[in-house]
Design a protein around this motif. Structure first.
Motif, PDB file in Angstrom:
ATOM      1  N   LYS A 129      39.839  37.790  21.208  1.00 36.10           N
ATOM      2  CA  LYS A 129      38.641  37.331  21.925  1.00 36.10           C
ATOM      3  C   LYS A 129      39.023  36.424  23.092  1.00 36.10           C
ATOM      4  CE  LYS A 129      35.140  37.553  18.289  1.00 36.10           C
ATOM      5  NZ  LYS A 129      34.204  36.731  17.484  1.00 36.10           N
ATOM      6  N   GLN A 130      40.026  35.571  22.887  1.00 31.26           N
ATOM      7  CA  GLN A 130      40.479  34.713  23.978  1.00 31.26           C
ATOM      8  C   GLN A 130      41.019  35.565  25.129  1.00 31.26           C
ATOM      9  OE1 GLN A 130      44.140  32.446  23.527  1.00 31.26           O
ATOM     10  NE2 GLN A 130      43.131  30.618  24.349  1.00 31.26           N
ATOM     11  N   ALA A 131      41.757  36.619  24.801  1.00 36.75           N
ATOM     12  CA  ALA A 131      42.284  37.515  25.837  1.00 36.75           C
ATOM     13  C   ALA A 131      41.140  38.209  26.578  1.00 36.75           C
ATOM     14  CB  ALA A 131      43.223  38.548  25.220  1.00 36.75           C
ATOM     15  N   GLU A 132      40.120  38.633  25.851  1.00 31.86           N
ATOM     16  CA  GLU A 132      38.955  39.262  26.489  1.00 31.86           C
ATOM     17  C   GLU A 132      38.243  38.282  27.402  1.00 31.86           C
ATOM     18  OE1 GLU A 132      35.988  41.928  27.661  1.00 31.86           O
ATOM     19  OE2 GLU A 132      38.000  42.239  26.865  1.00 31.86           O
ATOM     20  N   PHE A 133      38.144  37.031  26.995  1.00 30.31           N
ATOM     21  CA  PHE A 133      37.531  35.998  27.829  1.00 30.31           C
ATOM     22  C   PHE A 133      38.315  35.830  29.135  1.00 30.31           C
ATOM     23  CE2 PHE A 133      37.186  31.620  29.270  1.00 30.31           C
ATOM     24  CZ  PHE A 133      35.814  31.459  29.356  1.00 30.31           C
ATOM     25  N   VAL A 134      39.639  35.736  29.035  1.00 28.94           N
ATOM     26  CA  VAL A 134      40.481  35.581  30.227  1.00 28.94           C
ATOM     27  C   VAL A 134      40.351  36.806  31.134  1.00 28.94           C
ATOM     28  CG1 VAL A 134      42.886  35.442  31.022  1.00 28.94           C
ATOM     29  CG2 VAL A 134      42.081  33.950  29.186  1.00 28.94           C
ATOM     30  N   ARG A 135      40.315  37.983  30.555  1.00 29.37           N
ATOM     31  CA  ARG A 135      40.147  39.225  31.322  1.00 29.37           C
ATOM     32  C   ARG A 135      38.831  39.189  32.109  1.00 29.37           C
ATOM     33  NH1 ARG A 135      40.215  42.466  27.196  1.00 29.37           N
ATOM     34  NH2 ARG A 135      42.467  42.334  27.060  1.00 29.37           N
ATOM     35  N   ARG A 136      37.758  38.769  31.447  1.00 27.20           N
ATOM     36  CA  ARG A 136      36.446  38.698  32.102  1.00 27.20           C
ATOM     37  C   ARG A 136      36.427  37.627  33.193  1.00 27.20           C
ATOM     38  NH1 ARG A 136      32.202  41.334  30.163  1.00 27.20           N
ATOM     39  NH2 ARG A 136      32.526  42.593  28.311  1.00 27.20           N
ATOM     40  N   MET A 137      37.062  36.488  32.927  1.00 30.60           N
ATOM     41  CA  MET A 137      37.128  35.427  33.929  1.00 30.60           C
ATOM     42  C   MET A 137      37.861  35.924  35.180  1.00 30.60           C
ATOM     43  SD  MET A 137      38.984  31.683  33.724  1.00 30.60           S
ATOM     44  CE  MET A 137      40.632  32.321  33.948  1.00 30.60           C
ATOM     45  N   ARG A 138      38.999  36.556  34.960  1.00 27.65           N
ATOM     46  CA  ARG A 138      39.786  37.068  36.082  1.00 27.65           C
ATOM     47  C   ARG A 138      38.994  38.102  36.877  1.00 27.65           C
ATOM     48  NH1 ARG A 138      42.013  41.297  35.948  1.00 27.65           N
ATOM     49  NH2 ARG A 138      42.371  41.450  33.726  1.00 27.65           N
ATOM     50  N   ARG A 139      38.308  39.017  36.182  1.00 25.48           N
ATOM     51  CA  ARG A 139      37.521  40.063  36.846  1.00 25.48           C
ATOM     52  C   ARG A 139      36.360  39.448  37.636  1.00 25.48           C
ATOM     53  NH1 ARG A 139      35.156  44.255  32.895  1.00 25.48           N
ATOM     54  NH2 ARG A 139      36.698  43.073  31.817  1.00 25.48           N
ATOM     55  N   PHE A 140      35.674  38.467  37.032  1.00 31.16           N
ATOM     56  CA  PHE A 140      34.555  37.824  37.721  1.00 31.16           C
ATOM     57  C   PHE A 140      35.041  37.143  38.996  1.00 31.16           C
ATOM     58  CE2 PHE A 140      31.058  35.079  38.640  1.00 31.16           C
ATOM     59  CZ  PHE A 140      29.940  35.711  38.114  1.00 31.16           C
ATOM     60  N   LEU A 141      36.179  36.450  38.897  1.00 29.62           N
ATOM     61  CA  LEU A 141      36.738  35.793  40.078  1.00 29.62           C
ATOM     62  C   LEU A 141      37.118  36.801  41.157  1.00 29.62           C
ATOM     63  CD1 LEU A 141      38.959  33.147  38.315  1.00 29.62           C
ATOM     64  CD2 LEU A 141      37.055  32.650  39.850  1.00 29.62           C
ATOM     65  N   ALA A 142      37.691  37.916  40.756  1.00 29.28           N
ATOM     66  CA  ALA A 142      38.151  38.919  41.716  1.00 29.28           C
ATOM     67  C   ALA A 142      36.993  39.597  42.460  1.00 29.28           C
ATOM     68  CB  ALA A 142      38.996  39.980  41.016  1.00 29.28           C
ATOM     69  N   THR A 143      35.836  39.654  41.822  1.00 29.74           N
ATOM     70  CA  THR A 143      34.709  40.367  42.434  1.00 29.74           C
ATOM     71  C   THR A 143      33.668  39.430  43.037  1.00 29.74           C
ATOM     72  OG1 THR A 143      33.545  40.484  40.313  1.00 29.74           O
ATOM     73  CG2 THR A 143      34.977  42.343  40.890  1.00 29.74           C
ATOM     74  N   SER A 144      33.891  38.129  42.956  1.00 28.95           N
ATOM     75  CA  SER A 144      32.926  37.168  43.493  1.00 28.95           C
ATOM     76  C   SER A 144      33.240  36.820  44.936  1.00 28.95           C
ATOM     77  CB  SER A 144      32.924  35.891  42.654  1.00 28.95           C
ATOM     78  OG  SER A 144      32.463  36.165  41.372  1.00 28.95           O
ATOM     79  N   GLU A 145      32.199  36.453  45.650  1.00 26.01           N
ATOM     80  CA  GLU A 145      32.348  36.014  47.027  1.00 26.01           C
ATOM     81  C   GLU A 145      33.055  34.661  47.051  1.00 26.01           C
ATOM     82  OE1 GLU A 145      29.147  35.258  50.222  1.00 26.01           O
ATOM     83  OE2 GLU A 145      28.451  36.939  48.975  1.00 26.01           O
ATOM     84  N   ARG A 146      34.152  34.556  47.779  1.00 28.85           N
ATOM     85  CA  ARG A 146      34.948  33.324  47.822  1.00 28.85           C
ATOM     86  C   ARG A 146      34.172  32.130  48.358  1.00 28.85           C
ATOM     87  NH1 ARG A 146      37.634  33.057  44.126  1.00 28.85           N
ATOM     88  NH2 ARG A 146      39.827  33.148  44.106  1.00 28.85           N
ATOM     89  N   SER A 147      33.206  32.361  49.207  1.00 23.27           N
ATOM     90  CA  SER A 147      32.424  31.249  49.745  1.00 23.27           C
ATOM     91  C   SER A 147      31.439  30.704  48.709  1.00 23.27           C
ATOM     92  CB  SER A 147      31.667  31.682  51.000  1.00 23.27           C
ATOM     93  OG  SER A 147      30.745  32.710  50.685  1.00 23.27           O
ATOM     94  N   ARG A 148      31.157  31.481  47.672  1.00 26.86           N
ATOM     95  CA  ARG A 148      30.215  31.050  46.627  1.00 26.86           C
ATOM     96  C   ARG A 148      30.931  30.540  45.382  1.00 26.86           C
ATOM     97  NH1 ARG A 148      25.998  34.565  44.845  1.00 26.86           N
ATOM     98  NH2 ARG A 148      24.986  32.600  44.394  1.00 26.86           N
ATOM     99  N   LEU A 149      31.994  31.191  44.980  1.00 24.09           N
ATOM    100  CA  LEU A 149      32.767  30.771  43.805  1.00 24.09           C
ATOM    101  C   LEU A 149      34.165  30.401  44.286  1.00 24.09           C
ATOM    102  CD1 LEU A 149      33.120  30.280  40.822  1.00 24.09           C
ATOM    103  CD2 LEU A 149      33.480  32.723  40.496  1.00 24.09           C
ATOM    104  N   LEU A 150      34.402  29.106  44.426  1.00 23.50           N
ATOM    105  CA  LEU A 150      35.636  28.622  45.031  1.00 23.50           C
ATOM    106  C   LEU A 150      36.859  28.850  44.143  1.00 23.50           C
ATOM    107  CD1 LEU A 150      34.290  25.250  46.465  1.00 23.50           C
ATOM    108  CD2 LEU A 150      34.537  27.462  47.636  1.00 23.50           C
TER     109      LEU A 150
END
Length: 159
Positions: free
Chosen positions: A78-99
């Motif tokens: 579950k911790q690995a899945e959380f990290v995977r989701r965090m990384r994916r969310f960061l990769a697909t978010s607008e840099r000006s909105r999610l620093l």
């Protein structure tokens, strides 16, 4: 708990109204069971809600954690899945909105039997991406593999 739960909602609301950027600590816990995690997929809806509520202001997560301990309602998978989701969310978010989002800590602390008597102590002792001895947990492998691939691709692009 909700992504913006606090013991002082009026103070937080006043600070957020005046702040040009919003900063959060994030570990998804159940409201009715402090230090017991919600499922890893709650990150997507929580962070989307936070970004919407920010009203165009940038958001940063100064500390992000997720335990690997069964006592916290989790597991290494579950911790690995959380990290995977965090990384994916960061990769697909607008840099000006999610620093940024900073995962803390990299390694579990030295085992301390006294600290493991309550769920908070268990959480703090098991949220690292590596065990105390430096051996990688699945979450470390998930994060480091993706970073190696990204680094390799970036090096290839420079040639």
């Amino acid at each position: 708990a909700a992504p913006t739960d606090t013991r002082a909602p009026a103070v937080v609301a006043a600070l957020h109204r005046k702040s040009p950027a919003l900063f959060y600590l994030y570990a998804p816990f159940l409201r009715e069971a402090p230090f017991r995690h919600r499922a890893p997929d709650t990150l997507d809806s929580d962070w989307s809600s936070i970004l919407r509520a920010a009203g165009g202001r940038p958001v940063a997560f100064t500390e992000v954690s997720y335990s690997s301990a069964a006592e916290n309602g989790s597991s290494p998978a579950k911790q690995a899945e959380f990290v995977r989701r965090m990384r994916r969310f960061l990769a697909t978010s607008e840099r000006s909105r999610l620093l940024f989002a900073r995962y803390v800590p990299w390694r579990d602390p030295e085992p301390n039997p006294a600290a493991s008597r309550d769920l908070r102590g268990v959480f703090l002792a098991n949220r690292g991406l590596q065990r105390f001895d430096g051996s990688p947990k699945p979450a470390w492998k998930e994060l480091s593999y993706k970073l190696q691939v990204k680094s390799f691709k970036a090096q290839g692009a420079r040639k």
